[in-house]
Design a protein around this motif. Structure first.
Motif, PDB file in Angstrom:
ATOM      1  N   LYS A  79       0.823  -1.206   0.000  1.00  0.00           N
ATOM      2  CA  LYS A  79       0.000   0.000   0.000  1.00  0.00           C
ATOM      3  C   LYS A  79       0.862   1.262   0.000  1.00  0.00           C
ATOM      4  O   LYS A  79       0.563   2.247  -0.696  1.00  0.00           O
ATOM      5  CB  LYS A  79      -0.933   0.002   1.208  1.00  0.00           C
ATOM      6  N   TYR A  80       1.918   1.241   0.794  1.00  0.00           N
ATOM      7  CA  TYR A  80       2.780   2.422   0.874  1.00  0.00           C
ATOM      8  C   TYR A  80       3.465   2.690  -0.465  1.00  0.00           C
ATOM      9  O   TYR A  80       3.621   3.846  -0.880  1.00  0.00           O
ATOM     10  CB  TYR A  80       3.827   2.248   1.978  1.00  0.00           C
ATOM     11  N   ALA A 102       7.259  -1.154   7.888  1.00  0.00           N
ATOM     12  CA  ALA A 102       6.945  -1.077   6.460  1.00  0.00           C
ATOM     13  C   ALA A 102       7.370   0.262   5.874  1.00  0.00           C
ATOM     14  O   ALA A 102       7.885   0.331   4.749  1.00  0.00           O
ATOM     15  CB  ALA A 102       5.450  -1.302   6.250  1.00  0.00           C
ATOM     16  N   ALA A 103       7.153   1.349   6.624  1.00  0.00           N
ATOM     17  CA  ALA A 103       7.551   2.670   6.144  1.00  0.00           C
ATOM     18  C   ALA A 103       9.058   2.750   5.958  1.00  0.00           C
ATOM     19  O   ALA A 103       9.562   3.323   4.976  1.00  0.00           O
ATOM     20  CB  ALA A 103       7.064   3.746   7.116  1.00  0.00           C
ATOM     21  N   LYS A 104       9.800   2.174   6.892  1.00  0.00           N
ATOM     22  CA  LYS A 104      11.260   2.144   6.776  1.00  0.00           C
ATOM     23  C   LYS A 104      11.687   1.331   5.556  1.00  0.00           C
ATOM     24  O   LYS A 104      12.628   1.706   4.833  1.00  0.00           O
ATOM     25  CB  LYS A 104      11.848   1.535   8.045  1.00  0.00           C
ATOM     26  N   LYS A 105      10.979   0.240   5.309  1.00  0.00           N
ATOM     27  CA  LYS A 105      11.292  -0.627   4.174  1.00  0.00           C
ATOM     28  C   LYS A 105      11.200   0.119   2.850  1.00  0.00           C
ATOM     29  O   LYS A 105      12.044  -0.060   1.953  1.00  0.00           O
ATOM     30  CB  LYS A 105      10.330  -1.819   4.169  1.00  0.00           C
ATOM     31  N   VAL A 106      10.186   0.976   2.716  1.00  0.00           N
ATOM     32  CA  VAL A 106       9.988   1.693   1.451  1.00  0.00           C
ATOM     33  C   VAL A 106      10.575   3.100   1.502  1.00  0.00           C
ATOM     34  O   VAL A 106      10.344   3.905   0.603  1.00  0.00           O
ATOM     35  CB  VAL A 106       8.493   1.738   1.068  1.00  0.00           C
ATOM     36  N   ASP A 107      11.297   3.399   2.565  1.00  0.00           N
ATOM     37  CA  ASP A 107      12.033   4.664   2.699  1.00  0.00           C
ATOM     38  C   ASP A 107      11.109   5.888   2.700  1.00  0.00           C
ATOM     39  O   ASP A 107      11.350   6.880   2.008  1.00  0.00           O
ATOM     40  CB  ASP A 107      13.064   4.791   1.582  1.00  0.00           C
ATOM     41  N   ILE A 108      10.043   5.806   3.502  1.00  0.00           N
ATOM     42  CA  ILE A 108       9.134   6.941   3.692  1.00  0.00           C
ATOM     43  C   ILE A 108       9.181   7.330   5.163  1.00  0.00           C
ATOM     44  O   ILE A 108       9.032   6.472   6.036  1.00  0.00           O
ATOM     45  CB  ILE A 108       7.686   6.589   3.294  1.00  0.00           C
ATOM     46  N   PRO A 140      12.002   2.213  16.844  1.00  0.00           N
ATOM     47  CA  PRO A 140      13.178   2.983  16.413  1.00  0.00           C
ATOM     48  C   PRO A 140      13.244   3.233  14.908  1.00  0.00           C
ATOM     49  O   PRO A 140      14.013   4.092  14.462  1.00  0.00           O
ATOM     50  CB  PRO A 140      14.352   2.102  16.872  1.00  0.00           C
ATOM     51  N   THR A 141      12.451   2.492  14.122  1.00  0.00           N
ATOM     52  CA  THR A 141      12.434   2.743  12.681  1.00  0.00           C
ATOM     53  C   THR A 141      11.630   3.989  12.325  1.00  0.00           C
ATOM     54  O   THR A 141      11.719   4.484  11.200  1.00  0.00           O
ATOM     55  CB  THR A 141      11.868   1.536  11.916  1.00  0.00           C
TER      56      THR A 141
END
Length: 377
Positions: A79-80, A102-108, A140-141
């Motif tokens: 979704k992100y 998930a946000a960290k994974k997609v760099d947002i 921490p992410t």
């Protein structure tokens, strides 16, 4: 065009009611605001207000198990990537944990808001340890961790959660024009006490029923009203036996979930919340904004609002006897004393918990993150 801000929570209801001050401010500032949550009938109201709504049925409030959680994480990543927001704000436990990763994974960049440590902190050693481990790994992410009271932030730090940035924002913001005093509940009209919240054991309902059992015969003209959802699917819903015995007590009335709680607050003399732990309870803030004295427990989230001899009564958690005594004291207080407590409470909300204050604090954090992210690109 202004950046896109994504709000993620466990229900459309949560975003509609508890994040209203935030998305109102963002829309006013010209941001594109998207709500990502399971649909529950409130999504149309969000869309009518100007938000875009994206359904997230895989986010189950009470579901558990590693398989469903892994699927949720993968769904959030997808979704992100599809939505490509400039910033994500997570609310409630699963979005805070899996959404942050998930946000960290997609760099947002993202913000995690802890609205209360609640059930998992209070009940079950194994569940508490698992949740704490997940918090240590996931939070921490996030670029910023927001807490609603200092006790929760300290508790997270004590279990080893590291943060790029800690922020304290007191509550979700109260519209003081919407929750304004009226004359429906003038304290000299009747002795009506109100419990406003979900019907959970952790809200202190058993102690409230026990207290009422102890004193109802001493207050033949007093009434206890309960307003809020009775959700039998919730793992901490009040047990049926305790619930049945409680609502069968003299002059106890259950009104169910109510979309408009103002009329119930307005008709009440005092609002009671004997909770075991809170973030910053919106029910008390709304009641105080309407000029009502409160009775609440000496626990994180409540003790900040229940100031003895100023806004109401503060009692030990899990003590039916102390709660009963506070109700008796409130019922015997003079109208002018109750009015003064109510006035003090509204002043406290205005100075520290109003919609304008909370929304502005979020806006400053959001703008700062967006500027930092732009500079790094």
């Amino acid at each position: 065009m202004k950046p896109t801000i994504l709000l993620v929570s466990n229900s459309a209801f949560n975003i509609l009611h508890f994040r209203k001050s935030l998305w109102r401010m963002l829309l006013h500032e010209g941001y594109d605001v998207v709500a990502l949550a399971p649909g529950d009938g409130k999504e149309k109201l969000l869309e009518a207000a100007g938000l875009r709504f994206v359904d997230l049925p895989s986010l189950q409030q009470y579901g558990n198990g590693p398989v469903s959680d892994v699927l949720l994480y993968r769904t959030l990543v997808r979704k992100y990537r599809e939505l490509q927001p400039d910033l994500i704000l997570h609310f409630t436990i699963k979005p805070n944990i899996y959404g942050s990763i998930a946000a960290k994974k997609v760099d947002i960049p993202s913000i995690a808001t802890i609205t209360g440590l609640g059930t998992t902190w209070l009940n079950g050693v194994l569940l508490r340890k698992i949740t704490q481990a997940l918090y240590r790994f996931s939070l921490p992410t996030s670029n910023v961790i927001v807490g609603q009271n200092a006790h929760d932030l300290e508790a997270l730090q004590k279990i080893g959660v590291k943060a790029k940035e800690w922020q304290l924002i007191p509550g979700s913001g109260i519209d003081m024009n919407e929750f304004a005093p009226n004359d429906l509940g003038a304290p000299y009209l009747a002795k009506h006490f109100l419990f406003l919240g979900r019907m959970l054991i952790d809200k202190g309902l058993e102690e409230l029923f026990n207290a009422w059992h102890q004193i109802h015969h001493l207050l033949p003209d007093a009434h206890l009203h309960l307003v809020g959802e009775l959700d039998r699917q919730h793992p901490r819903c009040i047990p049926e036996k305790i619930w049945k015995a409680g609502i069968d007590l003299p002059r106890v009335a259950y009104h169910g979930y109510q979309e408009n709680v103002r009329k119930y607050i307005g008709r009440s003399q005092v609002v009671i919340l004997p909770s075991y732990r809170e973030g910053i309870p919106r029910s008390l803030l709304e009641s105080m904004s309407m000029g009502k004295p409160i009775i609440a427990t000496d626990v994180p989230g409540c003790r900040e609002l229940a100031v003895p001899r100023k806004t109401g009564w503060r009692v030990p958690a899990r003590s039916s006897a102390a709660l009963a005594e506070a109700i008796l004291q409130a019922s015997r207080s003079k109208p002018e004393e109750l009015s003064q407590l109510g006035s003090n409470g509204r002043k406290l909300v205005r100075e520290g918990y109003s919609e304008a204050i909370v929304a502005q604090q979020y806006l400053e954090i959001i703008q700062d993150l967006l500027e930092k992210n732009k500079a790094q690109q």
